[in-house]
Design a protein around this motif. Structure first.
Motif, PDB file in Angstrom:
ATOM      1  N   LEU A  36       6.691  88.454  16.880  1.00  0.00           N
ATOM      2  CA  LEU A  36       6.765  88.813  17.999  1.00  0.00           C
ATOM      3  C   LEU A  36       5.883  90.222  18.264  1.00  0.00           C
ATOM      4  N   THR A  37       6.273  91.229  17.085  1.00  0.00           N
ATOM      5  CA  THR A  37       5.746  92.576  17.234  1.00  0.00           C
ATOM      6  C   THR A  37       3.999  92.281  17.081  1.00  0.00           C
ATOM      7  N   SER A  38       3.610  91.220  16.452  1.00  0.00           N
ATOM      8  CA  SER A  38       2.138  90.892  16.247  1.00  0.00           C
ATOM      9  C   SER A  38       1.449  90.380  17.654  1.00  0.00           C
ATOM     10  N   LYS A  39       2.378  89.702  18.526  1.00  0.00           N
ATOM     11  CA  LYS A  39       1.699  89.196  19.695  1.00  0.00           C
ATOM     12  C   LYS A  39       1.910  90.090  20.951  1.00  0.00           C
ATOM     13  N   MET A  40       2.883  90.730  20.903  1.00  0.00           N
ATOM     14  CA  MET A  40       3.327  91.639  21.959  1.00  0.00           C
ATOM     15  C   MET A  40       3.181  93.268  21.769  1.00  0.00           C
ATOM     16  N   ASN A 134      18.308  73.676  11.380  1.00  0.00           N
ATOM     17  CA  ASN A 134      17.277  73.843  10.262  1.00  0.00           C
ATOM     18  C   ASN A 134      16.224  74.789  10.481  1.00  0.00           C
ATOM     19  N   PHE A 135      16.489  75.763  11.391  1.00  0.00           N
ATOM     20  CA  PHE A 135      15.563  76.813  11.443  1.00  0.00           C
ATOM     21  C   PHE A 135      14.272  76.546  11.937  1.00  0.00           C
ATOM     22  N   GLU A 136      13.796  75.237  12.530  1.00  0.00           N
ATOM     23  CA  GLU A 136      12.618  75.099  12.696  1.00  0.00           C
ATOM     24  C   GLU A 136      12.209  75.590  14.317  1.00  0.00           C
ATOM     25  N   THR A 137      12.945  75.864  15.269  1.00  0.00           N
ATOM     26  CA  THR A 137      12.738  76.361  16.361  1.00  0.00           C
ATOM     27  C   THR A 137      13.591  77.741  16.548  1.00  0.00           C
ATOM     28  N   ALA A 138      13.070  78.428  17.417  1.00  0.00           N
ATOM     29  CA  ALA A 138      13.870  79.739  18.001  1.00  0.00           C
ATOM     30  C   ALA A 138      13.543  80.218  19.438  1.00  0.00           C
ATOM     31  N   THR A 139      14.394  80.648  20.167  1.00  0.00           N
ATOM     32  CA  THR A 139      14.454  81.187  21.508  1.00  0.00           C
ATOM     33  C   THR A 139      14.854  82.475  21.347  1.00  0.00           C
ATOM     34  N   VAL A 140      14.052  83.580  22.163  1.00  0.00           N
ATOM     35  CA  VAL A 140      14.465  84.584  22.249  1.00  0.00           C
ATOM     36  C   VAL A 140      14.186  85.060  23.753  1.00  0.00           C
ATOM     37  N   ARG A 157      13.785 106.759  40.334  1.00  0.00           N
ATOM     38  CA  ARG A 157      13.377 106.224  41.760  1.00  0.00           C
ATOM     39  C   ARG A 157      12.533 104.832  41.312  1.00  0.00           C
ATOM     40  N   GLY A 158      13.425 103.778  41.665  1.00  0.00           N
ATOM     41  CA  GLY A 158      12.720 102.413  41.469  1.00  0.00           C
ATOM     42  C   GLY A 158      12.223 102.082  40.201  1.00  0.00           C
ATOM     43  N   VAL A 159      12.020 100.934  39.978  1.00  0.00           N
ATOM     44  CA  VAL A 159      11.482 100.248  39.150  1.00  0.00           C
ATOM     45  C   VAL A 159      10.012  99.980  38.917  1.00  0.00           C
ATOM     46  N   PRO A 160       8.907 100.694  38.826  1.00  0.00           N
ATOM     47  CA  PRO A 160       7.624 100.272  39.189  1.00  0.00           C
ATOM     48  C   PRO A 160       7.301  99.054  39.023  1.00  0.00           C
ATOM     49  N   VAL A 161       7.565  98.271  37.913  1.00  0.00           N
ATOM     50  CA  VAL A 161       7.038  96.967  37.530  1.00  0.00           C
ATOM     51  C   VAL A 161       7.898  96.749  36.279  1.00  0.00           C
ATOM     52  N   GLY A 162       8.333  95.547  36.174  1.00  0.00           N
ATOM     53  CA  GLY A 162       9.030  94.924  34.945  1.00  0.00           C
ATOM     54  C   GLY A 162       8.677  93.497  34.751  1.00  0.00           C
ATOM     55  N   SER A 163       8.969  93.177  33.600  1.00  0.00           N
ATOM     56  CA  SER A 163       8.885  91.708  33.279  1.00  0.00           C
ATOM     57  C   SER A 163      10.019  91.123  32.319  1.00  0.00           C
ATOM     58  N   ASN A 164      10.281  90.088  32.433  1.00  0.00           N
ATOM     59  CA  ASN A 164      11.322  89.349  31.600  1.00  0.00           C
ATOM     60  C   ASN A 164      10.742  87.930  31.320  1.00  0.00           C
ATOM     61  N   GLY A 165      11.294  87.531  30.166  1.00  0.00           N
ATOM     62  CA  GLY A 165      10.896  85.901  29.900  1.00  0.00           C
ATOM     63  C   GLY A 165      11.691  85.311  28.678  1.00  0.00           C
ATOM     64  N   ILE A 166      11.304  84.176  28.419  1.00  0.00           N
ATOM     65  CA  ILE A 166      11.730  83.633  27.343  1.00  0.00           C
ATOM     66  C   ILE A 166      10.743  83.161  26.585  1.00  0.00           C
ATOM     67  N   ILE A 167      10.808  83.485  25.130  1.00  0.00           N
ATOM     68  CA  ILE A 167       9.771  83.112  24.094  1.00  0.00           C
ATOM     69  C   ILE A 167      10.354  82.118  23.130  1.00  0.00           C
ATOM     70  N   THR A 168       9.403  81.067  22.847  1.00  0.00           N
ATOM     71  CA  THR A 168       9.554  80.011  22.000  1.00  0.00           C
ATOM     72  C   THR A 168       8.950  80.142  20.937  1.00  0.00           C
ATOM     73  N   ALA A 169       9.339  79.855  19.566  1.00  0.00           N
ATOM     74  CA  ALA A 169       8.697  79.821  18.513  1.00  0.00           C
ATOM     75  C   ALA A 169       9.147  78.465  17.545  1.00  0.00           C
ATOM     76  N   SER A 181       5.740  80.852  26.197  1.00  0.00           N
ATOM     77  CA  SER A 181       6.525  82.181  26.776  1.00  0.00           C
ATOM     78  C   SER A 181       6.750  81.695  28.331  1.00  0.00           C
ATOM     79  N   VAL A 182       7.783  82.132  28.763  1.00  0.00           N
ATOM     80  CA  VAL A 182       7.809  81.722  30.454  1.00  0.00           C
ATOM     81  C   VAL A 182       8.448  83.222  30.841  1.00  0.00           C
ATOM     82  N   THR A 183       7.466  83.697  31.846  1.00  0.00           N
ATOM     83  CA  THR A 183       7.590  85.248  32.253  1.00  0.00           C
ATOM     84  C   THR A 183       7.794  85.251  33.621  1.00  0.00           C
TER      85      THR A 183
END
Length: 187
Positions: A36-40, A134-140, A157-169, A181-183
């Motif tokens: 994840l840290t290599s992709k984001m 068996n540790f073949e898939t993971a969701t974060v 004051r406010g949240v200028p912009v934000g994002s959230n999502g679900i990552i599947t590996a 990734s669904v964002t």
């Protein structure tokens, strides 16, 4: 005494297997967060950046377990074998990037007032991975946002912009790959 020995001999392989599975899970969590840290860019919040070093909470993000009113919606919660800090910074080289968010809010307010400048603060959170068999898939689950603190106010004051999502590996050939990734984006 014999019964005690018999129970121990019966449970020993089960306990050893559980320890082995826990050790494997710890390794897989580290590998997933390396991916994840290599992709984001996990330090930038939503891209505005941060005037403070702390970007991550010390705790796993559990907001995906709650609905908009804060009511818990997911009865299942994975057992966390590592902290978020251990997963993202396994060598302990960036301890300054992890803090208590409430303390950081107070620090940002004081800095904004004393400097007379707007202070941007990045927030990045991750859930503990939910593994498939068996540790073949993971969701974060992840979320990123920035908060702005102004010198003339004790509040952000406010949240200028934000994002959230679900990552599947998915593991392919023994290597974790970024599957999807669904964002969602808010501003």
């Amino acid at each position: 005494m014999r019964l005690r020995i018999l129970i121990f001999l019966t449970l020993a392989p089960v306990l050893a297997q559980a320890d082995s599975r826990d050790a494997r899970e710890r390794q897989e969590v580290l590998k997933i967060f390396d991916l994840l840290t290599s992709k984001m860019d996990v330090t930038a919040g939503d891209g505005i950046g941060s005037d403070l070093d702390c970007v991550f909470s010390r705790e796993w993000d559990e907001s995906w377990h709650r609905n908009a009113k804060g009511v818990e919606t997911k009865p299942f919660r994975p057992r966390e074998l590592l902290s978020l800090q251990e997963a993202l910074d396994p060598l302990g080289q960036h301890a300054e990037m992890f803090c208590d968010y409430a303390e950081r809010v107070e620090q940002a307010q004081i800095l904004a007032q004393s400097s007379g400048k707007n202070i941007a603060v990045a927030n990045v959170g991750f859930s503990y991975p939910v593994f498939g068999r068996n540790f073949e898939t993971a969701t974060v689950y992840y979320q990123q946002r920035s908060d702005l603190f102004y010198p003339d106010s004790n509040k952000k004051r406010g949240v200028p912009v934000g994002s959230n999502g679900i990552i599947t590996a998915r593991k392919r050939g023994g290597v974790w790959t970024y599957e999807s990734s669904v964002t969602g984006i808010s501003n």
